[in-house]
Design an enzyme around this catalytic site. Structure first.
Site: not given
Ligand code: AMP
Length: 510
Positions: A34-36, A61, A151-153
């Protein structure tokens, strides 16, 4: 529009060149949650650009081979999720596409040491270099207008903002607040690997951070040792727990209104990061500038859009001037002035049209304070030391809990010197005179010819800039916007962009 999946770098470059639209780019490593989804849907709702999601597990990374091997891969489901939530295209390159062997054009970047040596950078050597390298490569291939990040990261977000600035890339970064699961832990692709017990521990960690945020709102201070003590009762292994300045990632200072409480813990093989923003008050935007620069119109619209209180400090000086004129007070006599300051009540109230009315001692003066008569004395009255002292105090009281946008001439320098965003709005004298002439609020100005208006504005500028107390000057950390030739909407959008860029979205969430 036909939805497409692209796998090759030449194809993505062609697609980007030939598509008849700007691009919103949402980079991910897959196993979408759901974040994505929030990132994709935010991009879709923001504008009518084409939305491109990339799914690429970037080996650079990962500092741990096993972690890379175990990273969850759910590509078929990710494609479905992306398309059904607003993606128009998906880019799924291979390692060889992103890092072709012997290609001397690939730039392996280093993240700035100031930002990458803190927090996660301490233990994940090379991680942020890898993030910078892959995002730079993807941006170069795709050339998007907007880049959507979570903003999580937070540290990654800061480092990528720095990359865009350093490399002068023509892309705007948009962010979304951390999306949490039903039990409060941040959604993460790695969560699927958690055991029941690990999940319980992580839940405890996240809830402690959220609790610290609540306590901070009341007490305005934080005790890291207490949090560490509580975490150690659950045998949670803490990699770091830090209270930092949110942008520099140096230690938080007493005067910081917004600070970052960030931590990383280890549970078995899993490592989890989480953070909260600690706030002494809600944010403040200070908008200063000379008369006729468009401050009032712009400030009102910003207040409405960002749901902030609108503090028109100029109206307060005008309101006082109105009372002085009405009561025929000799304001040069200290005693008389003191008396009027002692009893005056200036209050803003929203009216039926959602506009703001100004009341002096319960009498509505919204229209009257805009007369040329008031305009001609307000600068003199506002240059009196006692008047400024009194009204600055009143303004600070209104701004105590923040959440406002204030306009005036000394907001960023005197009234709210710690405002999170300071704007200095200005325009040429010609432009300002033209605006005054067509100002429907100012009947008097419309009767005056343009040359006289210009002279009056020049005089007002001189008085404002040369008075002894709080003269009109641009604060060192203010952003200057010259509004000649700009529409109101353009100016408002620009300021909102600065605000969104500066203020973490999470600060708006309780
Ligand atoms: P990742 O697939 O983990 O590389 O994340 C891809 C994008 O989704 C990055 O910009 C993350 O910061 C964002 N993201 C991942 N998890 C979350 C979350 N729980 N809330 C908000 N953004 C997220």
């Amino acid at each position: 529009m036909k939805k497409v999946i692209i796998r090759k770098t030449e194809e993505i470059e062609n697609w980007s060149k030939n598509i008849n639209s700007e691009i919103n780019f949402i980079p991910t490593m897959g196993n979408l949650h759901n974040g994505h989804i929030k990132l994709i849907s935010t991009a879709k709702n923001d504008n009518s650009n084409v939305n491109l999601v990339s799914i690429f597990i970037n080996p650079l990374q990962f500092d741990n081979k096993l972690d890379l091997e175990n990273y969850p891969k759910t590509i078929d489901n990710d494609i479905k999720i992306s398309f059904s939530n607003g993606a128009d295209a998906i880019f799924i390159p291979s390692n060889e596409d992103i890092y072709p062997p012997n290609n001397k054009n690939i730039q392996f970047l280093k993240a700035p040491i100031e930002l990458s040596s803190a927090l996660c950078g301490l233990n994940r050597i090379g991680h942020f270099d890898g993030v910078c390298t892959v995002i730079y490569r993807l941006l170069d291939l795709i050339k998007p207008k907007n880049l959507y990040l979570g903003e999580k990261d937070w540290q990654q977000l800061l480092i990528l903002k720095n990359l865009v600035q350093r490399k002068k890339l023509n892309v705007a970064i948009k962010s979304i607040p951390t999306q949490r699961d039903f039990d409060g832990i941040p959604l993460s692709s790695r969560n699927v690997n958690l055991s029941k017990n690990e999940r319980k521990l992580i839940r405890f960690f996240s809830s402690e951070l959220l609790e610290a945020k609540k306590i901070f709102q009341q007490e305005k201070k934080i005790n890291l040792n207490e949090i560490i003590k509580k975490l150690s009762t659950k045998k949670i292994s803490i990699e770091y727990l830090e209270h930092l300045h949110p942008y520099t990632l140096k230690n938080a200072r007493i005067e910081d209104n917004i600070s970052l409480l960030a931590g990383a813990i280890r549970c078995g093989e899993t490592r989890l990061i989480d953070h909260v923003f600690l706030m002494k008050r809600r944010p403040i935007i200070a908008i200063d500038g000379p008369a006729g620069s468009g401050k009032s119109t712009v400030t009102k619209l910003i207040a409405k859009k960002l749901k902030l209180l609108y503090l028109d400090t100029g109206a307060m000086y005008r309101a006082l001037s109105w009372l002085i004129l009405k009561e025929n007070i000799d304001y040069k006599k200290e005693k008389k002035l003191q008396n009027i300051l002692k009893d005056i009540s200036i209050v803003f109230k929203s009216n039926a049209n959602s506009h703001q009315d100004v009341y002096v001692n319960n009498y509505c003066v919204t229209e009257e304070i805009r007369s040329q008569k008031i305009s001609s004395i307000v600068s003199k009255i506002s240059s009196i030391k006692e008047v400024r002292k009194f009204l600055v105090e009143e303004q600070r009281k209104i701004g105590e809990s923040g959440g406002l946008v204030a306009e005036g001439r000394d907001i960023g320098t005197t009234v709210f010197p710690h405002a999170e965003l300071k704007i200095f709005l200005t325009a040429s004298i010609d432009e300002r005179a033209k605006r005054r002439k067509s100002d429907t609020n100012s009947k008097d100005s419309r009767k005056i010819d343009l040359d006289t208006l210009k002279e009056l504005i020049k005089k007002r500028d001189f008085e404002d800039s040369n008075r002894e107390i709080s003269p009109l000057i641009k604060a060192n950390d203010a952003i200057e916007i010259i509004t000649d030739g700009c529409s109101i909407k353009e100016v408002v959008d620009k300021i909102i962009e600065f605000y969104n860029d500066k203020i973490p979205k999470e600060t708006e969430i309780n």
